[in-house]
Design an enzyme around this catalytic site. Sequence first.
Site, mmCIF file in Angstrom:
data_model
loop_
_atom_site.group_PDB
_atom_site.id
_atom_site.type_symbol
_atom_site.label_atom_id
_atom_site.label_comp_id
_atom_site.label_asym_id
_atom_site.label_seq_id
_atom_site.Cartn_x
_atom_site.Cartn_y
_atom_site.Cartn_z
ATOM 1 N N LYS A 42 37.711 -23.780 31.476
ATOM 2 C CA LYS A 42 37.023 -22.494 31.638
ATOM 3 C C LYS A 42 35.934 -22.445 30.559
ATOM 4 C CE LYS A 42 36.183 -18.134 30.853
ATOM 5 N NZ LYS A 42 34.852 -18.077 30.291
ATOM 6 N N CYS A 60 30.252 -23.646 14.401
ATOM 7 C CA CYS A 60 31.386 -23.076 13.663
ATOM 8 C C CYS A 60 31.447 -23.635 12.245
ATOM 9 C CB CYS A 60 32.667 -23.393 14.403
ATOM 10 S SG CYS A 60 32.884 -25.136 14.707
ATOM 11 N N GLU A 103 40.521 -22.929 17.721
ATOM 12 C CA GLU A 103 39.451 -23.343 16.799
ATOM 13 C C GLU A 103 38.503 -22.163 16.726
ATOM 14 O OE1 GLU A 103 39.416 -26.073 15.148
ATOM 15 O OE2 GLU A 103 40.719 -27.429 16.271
ATOM 16 N N GLU A 115 30.904 -14.178 9.615
ATOM 17 C CA GLU A 115 30.197 -15.267 10.291
ATOM 18 C C GLU A 115 28.984 -14.721 11.045
ATOM 19 O OE1 GLU A 115 32.013 -17.076 13.778
ATOM 20 O OE2 GLU A 115 31.626 -19.044 12.904
HETATM 21 P P1 NAD Z 1 33.924 -16.069 22.497
HETATM 22 O O1 NAD Z 1 35.239 -15.915 21.807
HETATM 23 O O2 NAD Z 1 33.184 -14.865 22.898
HETATM 24 O O3 NAD Z 1 34.126 -16.899 23.849
HETATM 25 C C1 NAD Z 1 34.761 -18.149 23.875
HETATM 26 C C2 NAD Z 1 35.415 -18.340 25.223
HETATM 27 O O4 NAD Z 1 36.513 -17.443 25.331
HETATM 28 C C3 NAD Z 1 34.505 -18.033 26.409
HETATM 29 O O5 NAD Z 1 34.764 -18.970 27.421
HETATM 30 C C4 NAD Z 1 34.954 -16.643 26.822
HETATM 31 O O6 NAD Z 1 34.718 -16.358 28.165
HETATM 32 C C5 NAD Z 1 36.437 -16.711 26.528
HETATM 33 N N1 NAD Z 1 37.088 -15.429 26.282
HETATM 34 C C6 NAD Z 1 36.576 -14.347 25.652
HETATM 35 N N2 NAD Z 1 37.497 -13.366 25.612
HETATM 36 C C7 NAD Z 1 38.618 -13.851 26.209
HETATM 37 C C8 NAD Z 1 39.910 -13.305 26.483
HETATM 38 N N3 NAD Z 1 40.222 -12.060 26.155
HETATM 39 N N4 NAD Z 1 40.815 -14.092 27.098
HETATM 40 C C9 NAD Z 1 40.511 -15.352 27.441
HETATM 41 N N5 NAD Z 1 39.304 -15.899 27.244
HETATM 42 C C10 NAD Z 1 38.366 -15.174 26.627
HETATM 43 O O7 NAD Z 1 33.071 -17.023 21.569
HETATM 44 P P2 NAD Z 1 31.546 -17.413 21.747
HETATM 45 O O8 NAD Z 1 30.725 -16.243 21.349
HETATM 46 O O9 NAD Z 1 31.316 -18.041 23.085
HETATM 47 O O10 NAD Z 1 31.386 -18.598 20.664
HETATM 48 C C11 NAD Z 1 31.072 -18.387 19.341
HETATM 49 C C12 NAD Z 1 32.300 -18.477 18.462
HETATM 50 O O11 NAD Z 1 32.975 -19.698 18.647
HETATM 51 C C13 NAD Z 1 31.953 -18.422 16.998
HETATM 52 O O12 NAD Z 1 32.747 -17.470 16.323
HETATM 53 C C14 NAD Z 1 32.278 -19.805 16.486
HETATM 54 O O13 NAD Z 1 32.618 -19.885 15.151
HETATM 55 C C15 NAD Z 1 33.352 -20.241 17.384
HETATM 56 N N6 NAD Z 1 33.392 -21.709 17.438
HETATM 57 C C16 NAD Z 1 34.404 -22.369 16.794
HETATM 58 C C17 NAD Z 1 34.437 -23.759 16.797
HETATM 59 C C18 NAD Z 1 35.533 -24.519 16.101
HETATM 60 O O14 NAD Z 1 35.746 -25.666 16.433
HETATM 61 N N7 NAD Z 1 36.241 -23.942 15.160
HETATM 62 C C19 NAD Z 1 33.448 -24.461 17.458
HETATM 63 C C20 NAD Z 1 32.436 -23.765 18.087
HETATM 64 C C21 NAD Z 1 32.434 -22.385 18.077
#
Ligand code: NAD
Length: 493
Positions: free
Chosen positions: A175, A284, A250, A385
């Site tokens: 997803k 991240c 992550e 962040e």
């Molecule tokens: P996000 O949490 O908004 O979305 C990530 C994914 O989760 C998307 O596919 C989204 O549709 C899904 N999602 C959102 N709410 C959900 C829920 N309630 N239930 C199930 N799925 C849900 O994150 P984003 O804005 O797309 O990405 C940015 C974030 O990702 C930043 O905070 C960044 O630090 C983090 N990130 C972490 C890593 C790592 O490896 N630690 C790597 C890249 C990004």
Amino acid sequence: MTQRYQLFINNEWVDPLSGLWFDTLDPFSGEAWAEIPRANKEDVDRAVEAASAAMDGPWGTMSATDRGLLLHKLGELIEKNADNLTLAESRDNGKLSSEVGGQVRYMAKYFYYYGGLADKIQGAVIPMDKPKVFNYTRYEPIGVVATITPWNSSLLLTAWKIAPALCAGNTIIAKPSEHTSASMFELAKLFIEAGFPPGVFNVITGFGNEVGEPLVTHPKVPRIAFTGGDEGGKRVNLLAAQHLKRVSLELGGKSPHIIFDDADLTRAANGVITGIFSAGGQTCMAGSRLLLQEDIHDEFIERLLAIAGKAKLGDPTRSDVQVGPVATRPQFEKIMEYIQIGKDEGARCILGGNARTGEGFGAGQFVEPTIFVDVDNSMRIAQEEVFGPVLAVIKFKDEADAIRIANDIRFGLAAGIWTKSLHRAMLMSEKIKAGTVWVNNYRSTSFTTPFGGYKDSGLGREGGIEAVKEYLETKSVWISTDLDMPDPFVRKY
Ligand code: NAD
């Protein structure tokens, strides 16, 4: 003309049951370039049925060696189709084509590495404390794995999950982020070409609440691998806990990048720029808190200004461009808000701080590389962040001071240390609470070594042999060789 994608379930392309699609936008031009299926709970059910059935089909009985060969074949196809995958991914996330191209080619190696590992997952014969019994362990796949990923590096972050999960014999429902789904469909085409049986890899797209949550709560999905923001991660963990699922998370970071006065300052300055301004800070592991030893503060800032001040912003497909647009409009607005917060808190903005618009900047979704000095570690600009090209600079006195500031944060994803002293490097590496510590380099990752967070940066590790264990159940098997008749009411210890 926009391109319309379909869901990928059981090796077939199908329309979403909602009958709805949504646009995916090119962050540079701001224009829609493809239509993404808006899946719902019923689509999740379909995908889960396919992925569960695949566990009992040819995939479930395939030898580990053959499974590994399939992963290898997929890796080859990824390399062969790297340009196409790169185009789909970079049109969605706006990153430099050169960076995405490198990521996609490197991603193939995850499949080579985990393909090679598939038939080396071995249980053990356990020497028992009891007579006349033979005990051994076997490792088994957990079952259907749901991968939920963000928009910044859709393909690579999914590969971090699916390569070890498939190596371990699980099946997948991917997803991707609603902002960057197209590349996952392009990847799905390669699964068919490689010869994976139906249901082993499925892609469903849509929004967190409509698709993510039904996946996380589905009784036939025992394992969730999530990368994303704090809020989503906590929600996923909460929902998964109610169903006692296995979860890896992550999440975000606010990683300290620490420069000592004995460092090679030329190399360190380049490392700091890479850490915060490459990928426009939308990573991240961004080194977003720069800790500078006070006696080199001014000199080092001059070096940073000399490099970052000349950064070329623009069309991410051009080879001379160094910083592309922000991936999404909400993210662009969030970064601009943080810049204002930094100013309001009394930090001094000495570079950037503005949006870039006009000719050469497409839809104007650009933020200049931005540097704040006179930052106190308690400020929001140091603690939260931003996920953009914004660097918060903090002074420190000595090792103890640097350790205190570095650890005074709720995140613990990564840290960078620049010094020529072996003693300092080892001391700092030991004392800093982060899942990855880079010494005299920054932002390197590899399929061979674990990556993940301490504290609020997550749960579990991705990469290396450790990652495979996160996708396996351990079974202990007891075989009695006892010919005597035991007393049925008394258990022997
Ligand atoms: P996000 O949490 O908004 O979305 C990530 C994914 O989760 C998307 O596919 C989204 O549709 C899904 N999602 C959102 N709410 C959900 C829920 N309630 N239930 C199930 N799925 C849900 O994150 P984003 O804005 O797309 O990405 C940015 C974030 O990702 C930043 O905070 C960044 O630090 C983090 N990130 C972490 C890593 C790592 O490896 N630690 C790597 C890249 C990004």
